[in-house]
Design an enzyme around this catalytic site. Structure first.
Site, short mmCIF file in Angstrom:
data_model
loop_
_atom_site.label_atom_id
_atom_site.label_comp_id
_atom_site.label_asym_id
_atom_site.label_seq_id
_atom_site.Cartn_x
_atom_site.Cartn_y
_atom_site.Cartn_z
N ASN A 27 0.79 -1.23 0.00
CA ASN A 27 0.00 0.00 0.00
C ASN A 27 0.82 1.28 0.00
O ASN A 27 0.31 2.34 -0.37
CB ASN A 27 -0.94 0.00 1.21
CG ASN A 27 -2.01 -1.07 1.09
OD1 ASN A 27 -2.71 -1.14 0.09
ND2 ASN A 27 -2.13 -1.92 2.10
N ARG A 76 -6.75 0.19 13.52
CA ARG A 76 -7.64 -0.97 13.68
C ARG A 76 -7.11 -1.95 14.72
O ARG A 76 -5.90 -2.01 14.96
CB ARG A 76 -7.83 -1.69 12.34
CG ARG A 76 -6.56 -2.31 11.82
CD ARG A 76 -6.81 -3.20 10.62
NE ARG A 76 -7.12 -2.44 9.41
CZ ARG A 76 -7.22 -3.01 8.21
NH1 ARG A 76 -7.05 -4.32 8.09
NH2 ARG A 76 -7.47 -2.29 7.16
N GLN A 108 -10.79 1.26 -2.69
CA GLN A 108 -9.69 0.30 -2.76
C GLN A 108 -8.36 1.02 -2.90
O GLN A 108 -8.18 1.85 -3.80
CB GLN A 108 -9.91 -0.63 -3.97
CG GLN A 108 -8.92 -1.75 -4.08
CD GLN A 108 -9.33 -2.96 -3.28
OE1 GLN A 108 -10.25 -2.90 -2.49
NE2 GLN A 108 -8.65 -4.05 -3.48
N ARG A 165 -21.38 -15.45 -33.55
CA ARG A 165 -20.52 -14.65 -32.68
C ARG A 165 -20.73 -13.17 -32.97
O ARG A 165 -20.52 -12.72 -34.10
CB ARG A 165 -19.05 -15.01 -32.90
CG ARG A 165 -18.68 -16.42 -32.51
CD ARG A 165 -17.24 -16.76 -32.91
NE ARG A 165 -16.28 -15.98 -32.15
CZ ARG A 165 -15.72 -16.40 -31.03
NH1 ARG A 165 -16.02 -17.59 -30.52
NH2 ARG A 165 -14.84 -15.65 -30.39
#
Length: 402
Positions: A27, A76, A108, A165
């Site tokens: 991160n 956390r 995210q 297709r």
């Protein structure tokens, strides 16, 4: 809550655990000159629609980067910092500590091409259109086949007829979650849901839909973010410093030697390009890995600073940036041609290579000149820098650049 919309406290929340099996401390690993998490945090802060922006982490280094990019830090607890902990459990733990939050925009950390305009539109969907949950998707035109479990079993088409297709332009494709963000009300999250109530999707542009999970995703993401990433308000990706490798960019890479002297040559067109940028208040400097005599440098009569015998190009460029008061590689243009230039080419906000540069330098997804080194490539790159500047002026207006 006002009729037709959700008007409670809306928080952006980025989950950034320190442990990562794929890429250690992923991160905050640098991506195109910025910590990975910094890309989404800047977009969240600059969109101006959140009442608060948070990073939930168990790691002090990640916490420091979060603060640097204007986010608050939620430390956390260990119970939600395990490999087996779900995102939903981590968000629920965050809400227990922050009861003032009514809506969570879970963003995210590994989606570096996220833009503020995208987040603004999603916030409008929540605030004004009254959606309880909104999530991101991307459109794919992929033909799916059934999964074959046993030898001899026949696979079957699942979303098309092989005898007919469809052409891409005749088929709208399918929508897939890309994981960039999930917005949901506190009530839904307490029920164990990120999607529910009045639910909608937001379709992201394919070029902005980027995710990093394992090492092989990194170079692709780096190329994409340099082209499509969000660089901040007022577009700070304006060139203040141009650094060029003297060997192979200003020169053709050859050295002419006789018994007493070493000679090099360069194109006067490149000199014109250098002086054009200097008139536009761009600092131009050269570096070389080789030891070049002061006498030879004097004969070149270059109107800019040259440093030779450079063993660490990145370190030197960052020292020059500090001298000039530049805060980011986004304000640096770098022109290189060899393997030792690759790191700086990846970091620079604007990069360029001569036509005869090595393959790895070209693969950094930077501007590739038509001219070879020593044959006008620097002038060509200088013109590219100036054209890009004029294009940004048209896009962002004539506001003062940072």
């Amino acid at each position: 809550m006002a009729e037709g919309g959700n008007w409670g406290h809306l928080s952006a929340l980025v989950l950034a655990r320190g442990g990562s099996k794929g890429i250690p401390l992923k991160n905050i690993k640098e991506l195109a000159g910025r910590p990975l998490i910094g890309w989404v945090l800047r977009a969240a802060v600059d969109c101006g629609g959140f009442d608060s922006v948070w990073v939930s982490t168990d790691n002090d280094e990640i916490a420091a980067v979060a603060l640097q990019f204007g986010a608050k830090v939620h430390h956390r607890c260990p119970e939600v910092s395990k490999d087996t902990t779900s995102s939903l459990e981590t968000i629920q733990e965050f809400l227990i500590s922050h009861p003032e939050v009514d809506i969570v925009g879970n963003i995210q950390a590994t989606s570096p091409c996220l833009h503020p305009d995208t987040l603004k539109r999603v916030i409008e969907m929540i605030r004004k259109d009254g959606y309880d949950s909104v999530f991101s998707v991307v459109r794919h035109h992929l033909f799916r086949w059934s999964d074959v479990k046993r030898t001899g079993e026949e696979t079957k088409p699942e979303n098309f007829n092989p005898a007919r297709r469809p052409r891409r332009q005749d088929w709208s494709g399918e929508l897939y979650e890309n994981g960039s963000f999930y917005f949901a009300t506190k009530e839904l999250i307490r029920q164990g849901k990120l999607q529910g109530g009045k639910v909608a999707y937001y379709e992201m542009n394919p070029e902005h839909s980027v995710d990093i999970d394992i090492d092989i995703d990194w170079p692709i993401a780096e190329q994409r973010v340099k082209r499509y990433g969000y660089y901040g308000k007022g577009d700070p990706k304006v060139v203040k410093l141009l650094v060029c490798n003297l060997d192979g960019c200003l020169t053709d890479g050859r050295v002419y030697v006789n018994q007493n002297h070493e000679l090099m040559s360069y194109s006067l067109r490149d000199l014109d390009g250098i002086q054009m940028l200097q008139r536009k208040h761009v600092e131009v400097r050269f570096l070389s890995e080789r030891k070049i005599s002061a006498a030879l440098l004097d004969t070149l009569k270059l109107p800019c600073r040259v440093e030779t015998k450079v063993s660490n190009k990145r370190s030197l460029v960052e020292r020059w940036m500090a001298e000039l008061g530049l805060s980011s590689w986004e304000q640096v243009a770098y022109m290189g041609c060899g393997y030792s230039d690759v790191e700086c080419l990846k970091l620079a906000g604007t990069g360029g290579v001569p036509a005869d540069a090595c393959v790895e330098a070209k693969m950094t997804d930077n501007f590739v000149c038509k001219c070879n080194g020593g044959g006008g490539a620097i002038q060509e790159f200088a013109e590219h820098i100036e054209q890009s500047k004029e294009s940004r002026k048209r896009k962002f207006g004539n506001e003062k650049q940072p």
